[in-house]
Enzyme design. Structure first.
Site, mmCIF file in Angstrom:
data_model
loop_
_atom_site.group_PDB
_atom_site.id
_atom_site.type_symbol
_atom_site.label_atom_id
_atom_site.label_comp_id
_atom_site.label_asym_id
_atom_site.label_seq_id
_atom_site.Cartn_x
_atom_site.Cartn_y
_atom_site.Cartn_z
ATOM 1 C CG ASN A 184 72.775 28.594 -6.205
ATOM 2 O OD1 ASN A 184 72.621 28.260 -4.860
ATOM 3 N ND2 ASN A 184 72.956 27.684 -7.026
ATOM 4 C CE LYS A 185 70.113 31.769 -9.935
ATOM 5 N NZ LYS A 185 69.154 31.505 -11.115
ATOM 6 C CG ASN A 186 73.985 39.195 -8.454
ATOM 7 O OD1 ASN A 186 74.522 38.059 -8.416
ATOM 8 N ND2 ASN A 186 73.725 39.761 -9.388
#
Ligand SMILES: *Cc1c(COP(=O)(O)O)cnc(C)c1O
Length: 382
Positions: A184-186
């Site tokens: 879910n992160k960059n």
């Protein structure tokens, strides 16, 4: 009738070249920590303007090891913000320390540094601020405070890889900075995290703490003095990380364009509270786009609002519940009303879809669905 595939609120973006590169590592015979971990750490270190970086299996492991590295243990207190993810509460408790919560700023959701000073006591060892997407914690004020009281800082930067503070990358300045590579992160490594630290001695210590606590002795045998964890990243994950980090600028540009579209198109009546629109738009990474529902003026609950969006093929999240009101948090004596801004946000926040695989049309679809659901359930009719 063809209906579009459900829109997830977060999603990784892995291209075929990355899949092929990971497959090469799988076929190479060396799949756990090895040369790709070193290359990923070197690339992350270059991103952080040369500060040492060590990777681990998650940001949660990174926060645990960072606390151990900072010497935090039983009897110590760590000040943190209650509007954050469970990681910070859990890891403070896991290393044997006591969490001391302060409220967040009402608009940015970052730790309210004005409240920190009053909570500093003889047992305080560290501060853990979580940076919110769109606006970082004020690093000048944070480190001035930490220096004044000789406290360690662990910046929870899980959501903000690629953000800048006065043109410096997150991680390029400060004390210990933890990153996440959850899908879910960059950027993602499937699961993964990192600690940016101050010098080679700290980097060596992280290597020991992330791998059983093992230290190598001169006679070729091994010793353990401190019970370390088993948090080393695999080379397959590190290979994915190297490919993802190369694409970070593109991912960030896409996320920024999507957020600009949200700011331009998102409108409900009654209005939701939007995140602050950054003045230095280019300097801020956008991992999540969280709005506050005008629940007092709606005839539905947040759960019903989210179900109505899900029925329209739009998935949402809740970021975040109030840490001090979790069963674990309450064990430290916290109650409703203690941290009003955190509680107000926890009660009304909804995380809307935002990820690098989305299109402008997806944002428009979310905006239209939110406007429709709010209009349908306005108190006092239409
Ligand atoms: C995702 C997240 C974490 C935990 O990251 P993991 O890599 O899943 O352990 C910690 N803090 C914040 C603010 C996060 O969003």
């Amino acid at each position: 009738m063809h209906s579009p595939a459900p829109l997830k609120f977060a999603s990784p973006l892995l291209d075929e070249a990355t899949v092929a590169a990971a497959t090469d590592v799988l076929r190479s015979g060396h799949i756990t920590s090895g040369p790709w971990v070193e290359r990923f750490e070197a690339a992350l270190s270059a991103h952080c303007e040369g500060r040492p970086v060590r990777v681990l299996t998650s940001a949660t492991a990174a926060v645990e090891v960072a606390l151990q590295l900072a010497g935090v243990g039983p009897g110590d207190e760590v000040i943190t913000c209650a509007q954050s993810f469970f990681t910070v509460l859990n890891m403070i408790v896991k290393v044997g320390a006591t969490p001391v919560f302060v409220d967040c700023e009402p608009v940015t959701r970052n730790i309210d540094l004005g409240q920190v000073e009053a909570k500093i006591g003889p047992r305080t060892r560290a501060i853990i601020p979580t940076h919110w997407p769109g606006s970082l914690t004020n690093l000048d004020a944070l480190y001035a405070l930490a220096r004044r009281h000789e406290l360690r800082v662990i910046e929870d930067a899980a959501l903000v890889l690629g953000s800048r503070w006065r043109s410096r990358q997150v991680g390029a300045i400060g004390d210990l900075v933890t990153l996440s590579f959850h899908p879910n992160k960059n950027i993602t490594t499937i699961e993964g995290g990192a600690i940016v630290c101050n010098d080679d001695a700290e980097a060596k210590r992280i290597e020991v703490l992330r791998f059983h606590g093992i230290e190598r002795l001169a006679d070729g045998t091994r010793d353990v003095a401190f019970p370390g964890g088993k948090f080393n990243l695999s080379d397959v994950s590190a290979r994915i990380g190297v490919a993802q980090l190369e694409r970070l600028p593109g991912f960030l540009a896409t996320r920024r364009a999507l957020v600009e579209r949200y700011f331009a198109r998102f409108a409900t009546d009654p209005a939701c509270e939007l995140p602050p629109r950054p003045v230095d738009g280019d300097g801020q990474s956008w991992n999540m786009f969280c709005v506050l529902l005008p629940l007092a003026r709606l005839a539905i609950t947040r759960k019903e609002f989210r179900e109505a969006l899900a029925a329209r093929g739009i998935m949402t999240g809740v970021s975040y519940e109030a840490l001090h009101l979790s069963t674990l948090g309450r064990r430290y004596g916290y109650r409703e009303g203690d941290l009003p801004e955190t509680e107000r946000i926890a009660a009304a926040t909804v995380t809307l879809p935002l990820h690098a695989a989305m299109t402008m049309a997806d944002v428009d679809r979310v905006c239209a669905a939110c406007a429709e659901v709010v209009a349908l359930h306005r108190k006092g009719g239409r």
